[in-house]
Design a protein around this motif. Structure first.
Motif, short mmCIF file in Angstrom:
data_model
loop_
_atom_site.label_atom_id
_atom_site.label_comp_id
_atom_site.label_asym_id
_atom_site.label_seq_id
_atom_site.Cartn_x
_atom_site.Cartn_y
_atom_site.Cartn_z
N CYS A 152 0.85 -1.16 -0.12
CA CYS A 152 0.15 -0.12 -0.09
C CYS A 152 0.90 1.32 0.03
CB CYS A 152 -0.92 -0.06 1.08
SG CYS A 152 -2.32 -1.31 1.09
N ILE A 153 1.89 1.38 0.74
CA ILE A 153 2.98 2.28 0.78
C ILE A 153 3.38 2.55 -0.58
CG2 ILE A 153 4.86 3.31 1.86
CD1 ILE A 153 4.06 1.84 4.52
N VAL A 154 4.06 1.61 -1.10
CA VAL A 154 4.90 1.57 -2.38
C VAL A 154 3.76 2.09 -3.38
CG1 VAL A 154 5.72 0.26 -4.31
CG2 VAL A 154 6.60 0.17 -1.99
N ASN A 155 2.60 1.66 -3.55
CA ASN A 155 1.42 1.84 -4.51
C ASN A 155 1.02 3.37 -4.35
OD1 ASN A 155 1.71 -0.50 -5.93
ND2 ASN A 155 0.14 -1.46 -4.71
N SER A 156 1.00 3.78 -3.02
CA SER A 156 0.40 5.09 -2.61
C SER A 156 1.59 6.13 -3.20
CB SER A 156 0.17 5.31 -1.38
OG SER A 156 -0.84 4.28 -1.11
N PHE A 157 2.78 5.84 -2.89
CA PHE A 157 3.93 6.83 -3.18
C PHE A 157 3.86 6.73 -4.79
CE2 PHE A 157 8.27 8.03 -4.11
CZ PHE A 157 8.32 9.20 -3.34
N SER A 158 3.77 5.65 -5.35
CA SER A 158 4.03 5.49 -6.94
C SER A 158 2.82 6.31 -7.70
CB SER A 158 4.06 4.35 -7.40
OG SER A 158 4.16 4.18 -8.75
N HIS A 159 1.68 6.39 -7.39
CA HIS A 159 0.54 7.04 -7.79
C HIS A 159 0.25 8.32 -7.41
CE1 HIS A 159 -0.19 3.39 -10.22
NE2 HIS A 159 0.02 2.62 -9.07
N GLY A 160 0.37 8.60 -6.15
CA GLY A 160 -0.16 9.66 -5.36
C GLY A 160 1.07 10.67 -5.44
N GLY A 161 2.26 10.07 -5.57
CA GLY A 161 3.44 11.12 -5.89
C GLY A 161 3.70 11.41 -7.21
N GLN A 162 2.82 10.87 -7.96
CA GLN A 162 2.84 10.97 -9.60
C GLN A 162 4.49 10.94 -10.05
OE1 GLN A 162 0.39 11.70 -11.66
NE2 GLN A 162 -0.77 11.13 -10.02
N VAL A 163 5.04 10.04 -9.98
CA VAL A 163 6.38 9.90 -10.16
C VAL A 163 6.70 9.82 -11.61
CG1 VAL A 163 8.55 7.96 -9.95
CG2 VAL A 163 6.84 8.23 -8.04
N GLY A 164 5.86 9.15 -12.39
CA GLY A 164 5.87 9.35 -13.81
C GLY A 164 5.68 10.95 -14.23
N MET A 165 4.88 11.69 -13.68
CA MET A 165 5.03 12.93 -13.91
C MET A 165 6.00 13.73 -13.81
SD MET A 165 1.74 15.71 -13.11
CE MET A 165 2.57 15.84 -11.15
N VAL A 166 6.59 13.41 -12.61
CA VAL A 166 8.00 14.12 -12.21
C VAL A 166 9.33 13.66 -13.40
CG1 VAL A 166 9.82 13.81 -10.41
CG2 VAL A 166 7.32 14.12 -9.79
N PHE A 167 9.12 12.67 -13.81
CA PHE A 167 9.81 12.06 -14.82
C PHE A 167 9.96 12.84 -16.23
CE2 PHE A 167 10.40 9.48 -18.80
CZ PHE A 167 11.61 9.37 -18.95
N GLU A 168 8.50 13.12 -16.58
CA GLU A 168 8.21 13.77 -17.71
C GLU A 168 8.71 15.29 -17.60
OE1 GLU A 168 7.30 13.30 -20.58
OE2 GLU A 168 7.35 11.17 -20.21
N MET A 169 8.54 15.69 -16.03
CA MET A 169 8.78 17.18 -15.87
C MET A 169 10.52 17.54 -15.97
SD MET A 169 8.46 19.47 -12.30
CE MET A 169 9.64 18.23 -11.64
N TYR A 170 11.12 16.35 -15.69
CA TYR A 170 12.62 16.58 -15.75
C TYR A 170 13.09 16.43 -17.12
CZ TYR A 170 13.36 16.43 -10.71
OH TYR A 170 13.40 16.72 -9.35
N ARG A 171 12.48 15.58 -18.03
CA ARG A 171 12.63 15.28 -19.28
C ARG A 171 12.29 16.65 -20.11
NH1 ARG A 171 10.68 13.06 -24.21
NH2 ARG A 171 8.81 13.30 -23.44
N ASN A 172 11.27 17.31 -19.84
CA ASN A 172 10.83 18.59 -20.38
C ASN A 172 11.66 19.66 -20.06
OD1 ASN A 172 8.64 17.24 -21.54
ND2 ASN A 172 7.27 18.08 -20.26
N ASN A 173 12.39 19.70 -18.77
CA ASN A 173 13.32 20.79 -18.59
C ASN A 173 14.45 20.50 -19.21
OD1 ASN A 173 11.56 21.87 -16.40
ND2 ASN A 173 12.61 21.14 -14.67
N ALA A 174 14.83 19.36 -19.51
CA ALA A 174 16.20 19.15 -20.26
C ALA A 174 16.11 19.49 -21.77
CB ALA A 174 16.47 17.63 -20.19
N GLY A 175 14.75 19.30 -22.21
CA GLY A 175 14.42 19.64 -23.33
C GLY A 175 14.38 21.45 -23.55
N PHE A 176 13.93 22.15 -22.59
CA PHE A 176 13.89 23.37 -22.54
C PHE A 176 15.45 24.07 -22.58
CE2 PHE A 176 14.67 27.36 -20.06
CZ PHE A 176 14.05 28.16 -20.72
N TYR A 177 16.34 23.29 -22.03
CA TYR A 177 17.85 23.78 -22.21
C TYR A 177 18.52 23.42 -23.33
CZ TYR A 177 17.31 25.05 -17.27
OH TYR A 177 16.87 25.65 -16.14
N ARG A 178 18.21 22.14 -23.89
CA ARG A 178 18.62 21.64 -25.39
C ARG A 178 17.89 22.68 -26.28
NH1 ARG A 178 19.18 16.24 -27.37
NH2 ARG A 178 19.83 16.62 -29.81
#
Length: 203
Positions: A121-147
């Motif tokens: 429950c803790i792992v799933n809550s952190f994975s979905h509630g923390g929006q880890v996939g969205m954080v990955f996309e945010m960092y990827r977009n920031n890298a794209g901005f500087y690129r």
């Protein structure tokens, strides 16, 4: 049309066959702009648009710092978050399976099942509630901005001075994009000797 196709490639819609990979094998900055054609080497003309050899070196150094530090840092963070997401995507089902088996066996295995269920429950809550996939996309977009900033500067410096924007306009725009003052941007070639100095002051 080239811009539309570039956006479609960077952010494919779920309804189309080519969706964004949840766990890509290689992490690259998001590129939502068309690829630029190669430019000829710059040649001096009578109209320099405010460009001098010193200004060109300054902007080239800014492009280098943005490429080697800012872009690389956000690609590194993207990989870190992606690896965390992978671990949680595997750990969640395994822990839930262990909880199911422990509950079915009964006896002392029930305690293991309860603990595994709580961890799942803790792992799933952190994975979905923390929006880890969205954080990955945010960092990827920031890298794209500087690129994009690096490519824009490099492309501009590859043109003859007469075909570029005025040097003061380029300098002001880059300073705003990096969250720096004009004086701070001009001092970047000197301060970049510090390995901890990044181009951007925004993120």
């Amino acid at each position: 049309m080239a811009q539309v196709l570039a956006i479609d490639e960077a952010y494919p819609l779920p309804l189309l066959p080519g969706m964004l990979e949840k766990f890509p094998s290689e992490v690259k900055p998001a590129m939502w702009w068309p690829k630029r054609a190669a430019t000829a080497a710059p040649s001096r003309t009578e109209e320099d648009n405010g460009w001098s050899a010193e200004k060109e070196r300054e902007m080239a150094e800014v492009a280098r710092v943005v490429k080697e530090r800012d872009t690389a840092e956000y690609v590194r963070l993207s990989k870190l978050v992606l690896n965390c997401n992978r671990v949680m995507a595997v750990a969640g089902p395994i822990l839930m399976g262990a909880a199911t088996v422990g509950s079915a066996l009964g006896g002392s295995a029930t305690v293991v099942g309860v603990v595994a269920g709580a961890l799942a429950c803790i792992v799933n809550s952190f994975s979905h509630g923390g929006q880890v996939g969205m954080v990955f996309e945010m960092y990827r977009n920031n890298a794209g901005f500087y690129r994009l900033l690096d490519e824009s500067l490099s492309s501009s410096l590859g043109k003859p001075p007469a075909e570029r924007e005025h040097a003061d306009l380029v300098e002001t725009r880059v300073a705003l994009q990096l969250g720096r003052s004009i004086s701070s941007l001009r001092n970047l070639p000197t301060s970049s000797k510090d390995p901890k100095e990044f181009g951007s002051r925004l993120f």
